[in-house]
Design an enzyme around this catalytic site. Structure first.
Site, PDB file in Angstrom:
ATOM      1  N   GLU A 134       3.748  -3.251  14.485  1.00  0.00           N
ATOM      2  CA  GLU A 134       2.538  -2.350  14.151  1.00  0.00           C
ATOM      3  C   GLU A 134       1.264  -3.039  14.562  1.00  0.00           C
ATOM      4  O   GLU A 134       0.950  -3.978  14.261  1.00  0.00           O
ATOM      5  CB  GLU A 134       2.672  -1.710  12.761  1.00  0.00           C
ATOM      6  CG  GLU A 134       1.400  -0.815  12.497  1.00  0.00           C
ATOM      7  CD  GLU A 134       1.433  -0.700  11.047  1.00  0.00           C
ATOM      8  OE1 GLU A 134       1.569  -1.500  10.256  1.00  0.00           O
ATOM      9  OE2 GLU A 134       0.886   0.542  10.745  1.00  0.00           O
ATOM     10  N   LYS A 175       2.042   7.485  14.064  1.00  0.00           N
ATOM     11  CA  LYS A 175       2.461   7.296  12.584  1.00  0.00           C
ATOM     12  C   LYS A 175       2.281   8.601  11.666  1.00  0.00           C
ATOM     13  O   LYS A 175       0.896   9.019  11.879  1.00  0.00           O
ATOM     14  CB  LYS A 175       1.753   6.113  11.954  1.00  0.00           C
ATOM     15  CG  LYS A 175       2.216   5.606  10.537  1.00  0.00           C
ATOM     16  CD  LYS A 175       1.347   4.393  10.153  1.00  0.00           C
ATOM     17  CE  LYS A 175       1.773   3.804   9.023  1.00  0.00           C
ATOM     18  NZ  LYS A 175       1.022   2.551   8.548  1.00  0.00           N
ATOM     19  N   CYS A 195       5.861   1.148  10.021  1.00  0.00           N
ATOM     20  CA  CYS A 195       5.453   0.772   8.484  1.00  0.00           C
ATOM     21  C   CYS A 195       5.527   1.540   7.482  1.00  0.00           C
ATOM     22  O   CYS A 195       6.860   1.657   7.008  1.00  0.00           O
ATOM     23  CB  CYS A 195       3.848   0.299   8.584  1.00  0.00           C
ATOM     24  SG  CYS A 195       3.732  -0.999   7.342  1.00  0.00           S
ATOM     25  N   ASN A 230      -2.390   5.620  14.901  1.00  0.00           N
ATOM     26  CA  ASN A 230      -1.643   4.450  14.832  1.00  0.00           C
ATOM     27  C   ASN A 230      -0.247   4.739  15.308  1.00  0.00           C
ATOM     28  O   ASN A 230       0.621   5.457  15.040  1.00  0.00           O
ATOM     29  CB  ASN A 230      -1.233   4.346  13.245  1.00  0.00           C
ATOM     30  CG  ASN A 230      -0.807   2.962  12.946  1.00  0.00           C
ATOM     31  OD1 ASN A 230      -0.158   2.394  13.996  1.00  0.00           O
ATOM     32  ND2 ASN A 230      -0.818   2.221  11.859  1.00  0.00           N
ATOM     33  N   ASN A 241       2.803  -4.100   9.021  1.00  0.00           N
ATOM     34  CA  ASN A 241       1.695  -4.643   8.678  1.00  0.00           C
ATOM     35  C   ASN A 241       1.660  -4.667   6.877  1.00  0.00           C
ATOM     36  O   ASN A 241       0.954  -3.629   6.679  1.00  0.00           O
ATOM     37  CB  ASN A 241       0.290  -4.629   9.104  1.00  0.00           C
ATOM     38  CG  ASN A 241       0.095  -4.977  10.409  1.00  0.00           C
ATOM     39  OD1 ASN A 241      -0.855  -5.934  10.870  1.00  0.00           O
ATOM     40  ND2 ASN A 241       1.019  -4.442  11.338  1.00  0.00           N
ATOM     41  N   GLU A 263      -6.269   3.028   6.385  1.00  0.00           N
ATOM     42  CA  GLU A 263      -5.820   3.792   7.522  1.00  0.00           C
ATOM     43  C   GLU A 263      -5.886   5.443   7.300  1.00  0.00           C
ATOM     44  O   GLU A 263      -6.247   6.062   8.580  1.00  0.00           O
ATOM     45  CB  GLU A 263      -4.085   3.783   7.382  1.00  0.00           C
ATOM     46  CG  GLU A 263      -3.749   2.254   7.587  1.00  0.00           C
ATOM     47  CD  GLU A 263      -2.221   2.095   7.750  1.00  0.00           C
ATOM     48  OE1 GLU A 263      -1.648   1.495   7.140  1.00  0.00           O
ATOM     49  OE2 GLU A 263      -1.657   2.701   8.769  1.00  0.00           O
TER      50      GLU A 263
HETATM   51  N1  ING Z   1       1.365  -1.128   5.154  1.00  0.00           N
HETATM   52  C1  ING Z   1       1.944  -0.943   3.763  1.00  0.00           C
HETATM   53  C2  ING Z   1       3.467  -0.663   4.064  1.00  0.00           C
HETATM   54  O1  ING Z   1       3.797   0.622   3.788  1.00  0.00           O
HETATM   55  C3  ING Z   1       1.836  -0.312   1.591  1.00  0.00           C
HETATM   56  C4  ING Z   1       1.119  -0.141   2.878  1.00  0.00           C
HETATM   57  C5  ING Z   1       2.561  -1.677   1.042  1.00  0.00           C
HETATM   58  C6  ING Z   1       2.205   0.820   0.787  1.00  0.00           C
HETATM   59  C7  ING Z   1       2.870  -1.781  -0.195  1.00  0.00           C
HETATM   60  C8  ING Z   1       2.703   0.738  -0.433  1.00  0.00           C
HETATM   61  C9  ING Z   1       3.325  -0.478  -0.798  1.00  0.00           C
HETATM   62  O2  ING Z   1       4.291  -1.463   4.320  1.00  0.00           O
HETATM   63  C10 ING Z   1       1.234  -0.120   6.102  1.00  0.00           C
HETATM   64  N2  ING Z   1       0.493  -0.659   7.227  1.00  0.00           N
HETATM   65  O3  ING Z   1       1.560   1.072   6.001  1.00  0.00           O
END
Ligand code: ING
Length: 311
Positions: free
Chosen positions: A47, A127, A172, A110, A197, A146
């Site tokens: 991503e 996304k 993601c 995205n 990411n 985001e």
């Molecule tokens: N990053 C993270 C993901 O979904 C996240 C945000 C991390 C949400 C951990 C919930 C828990 O992997 C992106 N860019 O969506």
């Protein structure tokens, strides 16, 4: 009968805030040539693969934000990737920030594209599930804006006929929502490509930080098994501008088995031979959707979100 395709998850290590796109493209080209030597036909980048993960900062100047976006694809900086796809007969998935200039104001997504072995764009996805928050939250060691910088995708979850099979794309946070995989599965996905990411530290729930690697593989493996599809998960990894991003790039077969995964958190190829016909092991024998699903009982899944349980 078998329909093999050799796929590489091309994990990228950190991208610095001031790292030019040309430098990142060079890193991707090195991985493409390394993959070619191993017979890879499709390479999957993460991503937002052209820049650092900028939603970690609250940026007030829209010009500064827009500097992380592409308004054309291919552009001069990314054209070498398309040239290499044609030269090496190797398709690719590439995540990037997409700005669509418009009369009523620009739109920001995205986005990922799927490019075939002739270097042509054969698929695009924006996304849908945007995590994080909309306003600056200075209590956080880093932001996850985001929902400020992007709008939710307007293309739905799609399947693209390419590489001799049915290819789905997601990005993601989409992987954490079972609906993503189910919609793609119902549309016949045989391989789902997902760049990510993912910071190890999640400020609203630090008690889960030690579970990030587990949750990453949990959702990817579940998505694969429950929908009888191959899944390729690809990280932007490592300590990027002080933020620790998990690695764990992997290729998962339709039984949910991880058949290959990254060792480190830098630029790294994870390669597997993916026989798309193996989806039938699940689709025909275990989760035959037309035979075993009971959609009359599933209405709450698509009901308006206001009808959901109160937090
Ligand atoms: N990053 C993270 C993901 O979904 C996240 C945000 C991390 C949400 C951990 C919930 C828990 O992997 C992106 N860019 O969506």
């Amino acid at each position: 009968m078998s329909r093999p395709i050799k796929i590489a998850a091309a994990q990228l290590g950190p991208i610095a805030r001031d790292e030019p796109r040309s430098a990142v493209v060079k890193r991707c080209l090195i991985l493409m040539h390394e993959a070619k030597a191993k017979g890879v036909e499709l390479i999957v980048f993460p991503e937002l693969a052209l820049t650092t993960f900028f939603p970690r900062w609250y940026l007030e100047d829209q010009t500064e934000v827009d500097a992380f976006f592409e308004t054309e694809m291919p552009s001069a900086e990314t054209q070498p990737l398309f040239d290499a796809a044609k030269e090496l007969s190797m398709g690719f998935y590439l995540g990037y920030a997409e700005r669509v200039p418009g009369e009523e104001g620009d739109r920001h997504f995205n986005t990922t594209i799927l490019v075939d072995q002739q270097g042509e764009i054969v698929g695009k996805y924006r996304k849908i599930h945007l995590p994080g928050h909309e306003e600056n939250e200075p209590w956080r060691p880093f932001q996850h804006l985001e929902r400020r910088y992007f709008e939710s995708g307007d293309m739905g979850f799609q399947i693209f006929d390419a590489f001799g099979g049915k290819v789905g794309m997601a990005i993601c946070n989409d992987r954490r929502w079972p609906e993503t995989f189910r919609v793609l599965g119902l549309k016949g996905a045989e391989v789902v490509l997902i760049g990510y990411n993912t910071p190890r530290h999640y400020p609203p729930a630090p008690e889960h930080d030690h579970l990030q690697d587990f949750h990453n593989h949990l959702v990817l493996q579940a998505g694969a098994y429950q929908n009888g599809t191959w899944v390729v998960g690809v990280a932007k990894a490592g300590i990027e501008e002080g933020c620790d991003l998990i690695g764990g790039s992997c290729i998962i077969d339709p039984t949910g088995t991880i058949v290959a995964k990254a060792e480190g958190v830098g630029d790294e190829l994870v390669i597997a031979d993916c026989d798309l016909d193996r989806c039938d092991e699940i689709r025909k024998k275990i989760f035959d959707f037309r035979r075993y699903r009971e959609p009359d009982n599933y209405a709450p899944i698509t009901a308006p979100k206001e009808t959901g349980p109160k937090q």
